[in-house]
Design a protein around this motif. Structure first.
Motif, PDB file in Angstrom:
ATOM      1  N   UNK A 144       0.840  -1.198   0.000  1.00 55.18           N
ATOM      2  CA  UNK A 144       0.000   0.000   0.000  1.00 55.18           C
ATOM      3  C   UNK A 144       0.874   1.247   0.000  1.00 55.18           C
ATOM      4  N   UNK A 145       0.437   2.265  -0.743  1.00 56.35           N
ATOM      5  CA  UNK A 145       1.171   3.540  -0.772  1.00 56.35           C
ATOM      6  C   UNK A 145       0.771   4.447   0.379  1.00 56.35           C
ATOM      7  N   UNK A 146      -0.491   4.327   0.824  1.00 59.29           N
ATOM      8  CA  UNK A 146      -0.937   5.160   1.937  1.00 59.29           C
ATOM      9  C   UNK A 146      -2.214   4.578   2.531  1.00 59.29           C
ATOM     10  N   UNK A 147      -2.582   5.149   3.677  1.00 54.47           N
ATOM     11  CA  UNK A 147      -3.820   4.749   4.341  1.00 54.47           C
ATOM     12  C   UNK A 147      -4.529   6.004   4.845  1.00 54.47           C
ATOM     13  N   UNK A 148      -5.845   6.014   4.668  1.00 52.99           N
ATOM     14  CA  UNK A 148      -6.690   7.106   5.152  1.00 52.99           C
ATOM     15  C   UNK A 148      -7.799   6.461   5.970  1.00 52.99           C
ATOM     16  N   UNK A 149      -7.824   6.737   7.265  1.00 51.30           N
ATOM     17  CA  UNK A 149      -8.796   6.089   8.142  1.00 51.30           C
ATOM     18  C   UNK A 149      -9.810   7.084   8.684  1.00 51.30           C
ATOM     19  N   UNK A 150     -11.015   6.580   8.894  1.00 50.00           N
ATOM     20  CA  UNK A 150     -12.000   7.342   9.655  1.00 50.00           C
ATOM     21  C   UNK A 150     -12.530   6.459  10.776  1.00 50.00           C
ATOM     22  N   UNK A 151     -12.576   7.011  11.989  1.00 51.26           N
ATOM     23  CA  UNK A 151     -13.135   6.331  13.178  1.00 51.26           C
ATOM     24  C   UNK A 151     -12.399   5.041  13.501  1.00 51.26           C
ATOM     25  N   UNK A 152     -11.120   4.970  13.188  1.00 54.58           N
ATOM     26  CA  UNK A 152     -10.308   3.812  13.561  1.00 54.58           C
ATOM     27  C   UNK A 152      -9.603   4.106  14.874  1.00 54.58           C
ATOM     28  N   UNK A 153      -9.805   3.232  15.844  1.00 51.66           N
ATOM     29  CA  UNK A 153      -9.197   3.428  17.157  1.00 51.66           C
ATOM     30  C   UNK A 153      -9.174   2.098  17.883  1.00 51.66           C
ATOM     31  N   UNK A 154      -8.635   2.095  19.080  1.00 55.92           N
ATOM     32  CA  UNK A 154      -8.604   0.854  19.859  1.00 55.92           C
ATOM     33  C   UNK A 154      -9.971   0.501  20.425  1.00 55.92           C
ATOM     34  N   UNK A 155     -10.878   1.473  20.507  1.00 55.27           N
ATOM     35  CA  UNK A 155     -12.190   1.212  21.090  1.00 55.27           C
ATOM     36  C   UNK A 155     -12.130   0.827  22.555  1.00 55.27           C
ATOM     37  N   UNK A 156     -11.039   1.175  23.228  1.00 52.59           N
ATOM     38  CA  UNK A 156     -10.847   0.780  24.625  1.00 52.59           C
ATOM     39  C   UNK A 156     -11.956   1.367  25.505  1.00 52.59           C
ATOM     40  N   UNK A 157     -12.667   0.509  26.207  1.00 48.70           N
ATOM     41  CA  UNK A 157     -13.824   0.943  26.980  1.00 48.70           C
ATOM     42  C   UNK A 157     -13.455   1.936  28.077  1.00 48.70           C
ATOM     43  N   UNK A 158     -12.320   1.724  28.707  1.00 51.80           N
ATOM     44  CA  UNK A 158     -11.983   2.582  29.846  1.00 51.80           C
ATOM     45  C   UNK A 158     -11.567   3.993  29.436  1.00 51.80           C
ATOM     46  N   UNK A 159     -11.338   4.221  28.146  1.00 53.03           N
ATOM     47  CA  UNK A 159     -11.011   5.566  27.673  1.00 53.03           C
ATOM     48  C   UNK A 159     -12.248   6.371  27.306  1.00 53.03           C
ATOM     49  N   UNK A 160     -13.428   5.779  27.470  1.00 52.26           N
ATOM     50  CA  UNK A 160     -14.669   6.484  27.167  1.00 52.26           C
ATOM     51  C   UNK A 160     -15.179   7.211  28.405  1.00 52.26           C
ATOM     52  N   UNK A 200     -20.964   2.855  30.190  1.00 54.96           N
ATOM     53  CA  UNK A 200     -22.099   2.030  30.600  1.00 54.96           C
ATOM     54  C   UNK A 200     -22.726   1.354  29.380  1.00 54.96           C
ATOM     55  N   UNK A 201     -22.964   2.131  28.328  1.00 57.69           N
ATOM     56  CA  UNK A 201     -23.544   1.566  27.102  1.00 57.69           C
ATOM     57  C   UNK A 201     -22.608   0.554  26.459  1.00 57.69           C
ATOM     58  N   UNK A 202     -21.320   0.893  26.423  1.00 51.90           N
ATOM     59  CA  UNK A 202     -20.350   0.008  25.781  1.00 51.90           C
ATOM     60  C   UNK A 202     -20.198  -1.296  26.555  1.00 51.90           C
ATOM     61  N   UNK A 203     -20.153  -1.200  27.894  1.00 50.84           N
ATOM     62  CA  UNK A 203     -20.049  -2.412  28.707  1.00 50.84           C
ATOM     63  C   UNK A 203     -21.288  -3.293  28.533  1.00 50.84           C
ATOM     64  N   UNK A 204     -22.448  -2.665  28.429  1.00 45.68           N
ATOM     65  CA  UNK A 204     -23.667  -3.445  28.218  1.00 45.68           C
ATOM     66  C   UNK A 204     -23.562  -4.252  26.930  1.00 45.68           C
ATOM     67  N   UNK A 205     -23.159  -3.591  25.847  1.00 45.22           N
ATOM     68  CA  UNK A 205     -23.076  -4.296  24.562  1.00 45.22           C
ATOM     69  C   UNK A 205     -21.971  -5.342  24.576  1.00 45.22           C
ATOM     70  N   UNK A 206     -20.768  -4.937  25.004  1.00 40.45           N
ATOM     71  CA  UNK A 206     -19.619  -5.828  24.916  1.00 40.45           C
ATOM     72  C   UNK A 206     -19.693  -6.980  25.919  1.00 40.45           C
ATOM     73  N   UNK A 207     -20.049  -6.674  27.144  1.00 44.74           N
ATOM     74  CA  UNK A 207     -19.884  -7.645  28.220  1.00 44.74           C
ATOM     75  C   UNK A 207     -21.176  -8.270  28.731  1.00 44.74           C
ATOM     76  N   UNK A 208     -22.308  -7.859  28.166  1.00 41.62           N
ATOM     77  CA  UNK A 208     -23.577  -8.509  28.473  1.00 41.62           C
ATOM     78  C   UNK A 208     -24.246  -8.996  27.194  1.00 41.62           C
ATOM     79  N   UNK A 209     -24.504  -8.067  26.273  1.00 37.44           N
ATOM     80  CA  UNK A 209     -25.263  -8.410  25.073  1.00 37.44           C
ATOM     81  C   UNK A 209     -24.541  -9.453  24.228  1.00 37.44           C
ATOM     82  N   UNK A 210     -23.243  -9.261  23.982  1.00 35.54           N
ATOM     83  CA  UNK A 210     -22.499 -10.214  23.152  1.00 35.54           C
ATOM     84  C   UNK A 210     -22.503 -11.620  23.767  1.00 35.54           C
ATOM     85  N   UNK A 211     -22.065 -11.807  25.019  1.00 32.55           N
ATOM     86  CA  UNK A 211     -22.042 -13.181  25.552  1.00 32.55           C
ATOM     87  C   UNK A 211     -23.428 -13.803  25.703  1.00 32.55           C
TER      88      UNK A 211
END
Length: 287
Positions: free
Chosen positions: A129-145, A151-162
């Motif tokens: 690849x010659x270059x990369x252009x990203x939008x909304x790319x991140x680690x998605x780390x819950x504790x940085x929110x 609360x919403x993210x924990x519900x989806x990740x740690x309740x809804x998914x399992x």
């Protein structure tokens, strides 16, 4: 405005898995070629208008569905053995190879949306690849929110998914407006990576044994939006730390500066946000 037609194609990966894809041919001189890496659970049709815009400006484009999603789902989703990791290791490399075959002898770029930019270091051919252009790319780390978003993210990740994985054999992410239904291993890996720091870095030495995150030097632009609680500035920085050699620029967009109601995690690619798209073509023209 030039009419840009698309053609649906299939891309065969090294393990013979077939991906549904769409190809957009520009009229006139070819400036370069772009693969659009989709966000988790988002079908390629979502990027159609944006892809046509790029083609109008001289770029060949391929959009695609990751295996287990949309047209690349073979059989019922609960039978799918797909992981998030194999999207980067198997799907994206095959798409780049198809891009090179369809548009030979030019420069190749990745435009990544969320996971579509995060997974690039898993591609064994990412150095092509010659270059990369990203939008909304991140680690998605819950504790940085912020707390109320956590609360919403924990519900989806740690309740809804399992819970939905256990009850149905896959994640019913469409029930909560999170794209297509997800194969259970995709969602489980997503959950694990977002609960830690550095996203895919969580798998280094366990499921990920070969990668290019410490070697990629390609120029990259990382855009995010002030109203995106997932890809906030802290999580963009957290993800960038995984790319130890990358020459990266960052820019945070505020919807109010463009008279938009929202940009968030998804709306950059909306037709209503077309005034933002020159950020991408300007980057591509310069690289």
């Amino acid at each position: 405005m030039t009419h840009i037609a698309s053609k649906d194609i299939h891309i065969t990966c090294a393990d013979q898995c077939k991906l549904a894809a769409s190809i957009f041919h520009p009229k006139g001189e070819l400036k370069g070629a772009v693969m659009i890496g989709p966000a988790t659970g988002i079908k390629r049709q979502f990027y159609g208008n944006f892809a046509r815009y790029l083609a109008e400006h001289g770029y060949g484009v391929i959009t695609f569905d990751n295996r287990g999603i949309g047209g690349s789902l073979h059989g019922h989703v609960k039978q799918s053995d797909v992981t998030l990791q194999c999207w980067g290791e198997k799907d994206m490399p095959a798409v780049l190879q198809q891009l090179q075959k369809s548009f030979p002898d030019c420069r190749y770029h990745l435009i990544g949306h969320s996971a579509g930019g995060q997974l690039v270091g898993l591609m064994p051919n990412a150095n092509e690849l010659s270059s990369m252009f990203n939008f909304a790319s991140s680690s998605g780390c819950l504790r940085n929110m912020k707390l109320h978003h956590q609360v919403k993210a924990h519900f989806f990740m740690n309740f809804f998914i399992p819970v939905t994985n256990r009850l149905f054999g896959y994640t019913k992410s469409h029930w909560v407006g999170m794209g297509e239904p997800l194969p259970k291993k995709v969602a489980k890996q997503w959950q694990t990576w977002c609960n830690g720091s550095g996203y895919v870095k969580m798998a280094f030495g366990t499921s990920v044994h070969k990668h290019l995150y410490h070697h990629l030097e390609l120029p990259a632009m990382w855009l995010n939006a002030t109203d995106d609680f997932i890809a906030n500035d802290k999580n963009v920085a957290d993800m960038l730390k995984v790319f130890t050699q990358m020459s990266a620029q960052t820019k945070t967009l505020n919807a109010r500066d463009y008279n938009l109601n929202e940009i968030g995690h998804m709306k950059f690619f909306s037709q209503k946000s077309k005034q933002l798209w020159p950020y991408a073509t300007k980057w591509l023209d310069e690289h």
